[in-house]
Motif scaffolding. Structure first.
Motif, short mmCIF file in Angstrom:
data_model
loop_
_atom_site.label_atom_id
_atom_site.label_comp_id
_atom_site.label_asym_id
_atom_site.label_seq_id
_atom_site.Cartn_x
_atom_site.Cartn_y
_atom_site.Cartn_z
N PRO A 99 0.80 -1.27 -0.01
CA PRO A 99 0.11 0.03 0.16
C PRO A 99 0.84 1.36 0.16
O PRO A 99 0.36 2.47 -0.56
N ARG A 100 2.05 1.40 0.68
CA ARG A 100 3.02 2.37 0.58
C ARG A 100 3.53 2.68 -0.70
O ARG A 100 3.82 3.74 -0.88
N VAL A 101 3.88 1.78 -1.44
CA VAL A 101 4.36 1.88 -2.71
C VAL A 101 3.21 2.30 -3.86
O VAL A 101 3.30 3.12 -4.39
N TYR A 102 1.86 1.64 -3.57
CA TYR A 102 0.97 2.04 -4.29
C TYR A 102 0.35 3.56 -4.11
O TYR A 102 0.13 4.44 -5.30
N LEU A 103 0.59 4.02 -2.92
CA LEU A 103 0.00 5.41 -2.59
C LEU A 103 1.21 6.49 -2.79
O LEU A 103 0.95 7.67 -2.69
N GLY A 104 2.39 6.00 -3.35
CA GLY A 104 3.59 6.88 -3.72
C GLY A 104 4.33 7.46 -2.49
O GLY A 104 5.02 8.39 -2.56
N LEU A 105 4.09 6.69 -1.52
CA LEU A 105 4.72 7.10 -0.28
C LEU A 105 6.15 6.60 -0.16
O LEU A 105 7.29 7.06 0.54
#
Length: 227
Positions: free
Chosen positions: A146-152
């Protein structure tokens, strides 16, 4: 990352669910601490070494997060993917614009989330290989992805954090390291079991919430500290 980004403009509810999962302690620290406490009470016999491994794991994960935060603060600045103007701009429908988010100006490398939760999964793996393997998978799907998906974070942020967390717990669980504090820890548990476990609960609570209250306290102290 570009492959994941093709889905960011498709569904606002999906983005909001992923955003909630990425920030919710219910999906992050609480399951890990619940499992640690399960093993703590299940394997109370000192011969099992489980409690020894749990204490070593908590020490290792705290050291790992400290190293990760030091690298964040002292290393060269790397903007997070959603704040990196050199990358294509992606719209996350249903979510606040990137510029309004607190992490917009934070350094990206390494991921302290990956550091913490891969380190905890490593400690649990040393207690139960099946449970640890499932937690590695859980960490990848519900925390890292999720953190990669959200660009974090970039995938390399996740990889570096995971390696750091694994290495710190592997070192902290070595017999030579445990000998430095193991005997005193066992004596404290034997003489003051209620106080010891109450203090341990508070520590695990702070770890489960990514040291949120501690960070808030330190930020307040720094804010009013004369420069």
């Amino acid at each position: 990352m570009n492959w994941l980004a093709q889905f960011t403009s498709m569904s606002a509810p999906f983005n909001q669910i992923v955003h909630y999962i990425s920030g919710s302690d219910l999906f992050k620290g609480i399951p890990f601490m619940g499992i640690l406490w399960y093993f703590w009470f299940r394997d109370s016999d000192p011969k099992s070494k489980t409690r020894e491994i749990i204490i070593a794991t908590l020490i290792g994960c705290v050291v790992a997060v400290f190293v990760a935060r030091a690298a964040n603060n002292m290393g060269p600045y790397q903007p997070r993917p959603f704040a990196n103007t050199a990358l294509p701009y992606h719209t996350f429908v249903g979510l606040p614009v990137p510029e309004s988010q607190a992490l917009y100006i934070w350094n990206s490398f390494p991921s302290d989330h990956a550091t913490l939760f891969f380190s905890l999964a490593t400690g649990i793996f040393l207690i139960s290989r099946m449970t640890g393997t499932l937690l590695y998978l859980y960490t990848f799907i519900f925390i890292a992805l999720p953190r990669v998906y959200l660009g974090l974070h970039y995938p390399t942020d996740i990889l570096a954090g995971g390696i750091l967390g694994l290495a710190c717990v592997w070192l902290s669980t070595r017999t030579s390291v445990i000998k430095l504090y193991g005997r005193r820890s066992s004596m404290l548990l034997a003489h003051y079991p209620a106080a010891y476990q109450a203090a341990l609960f508070i520590i695990t609570f702070e770890i489960a919430t990514m040291f949120g209250d501690v960070r808030m306290l330190l930020e307040g102290i720094v804010k009013y500290f004369p420069r």
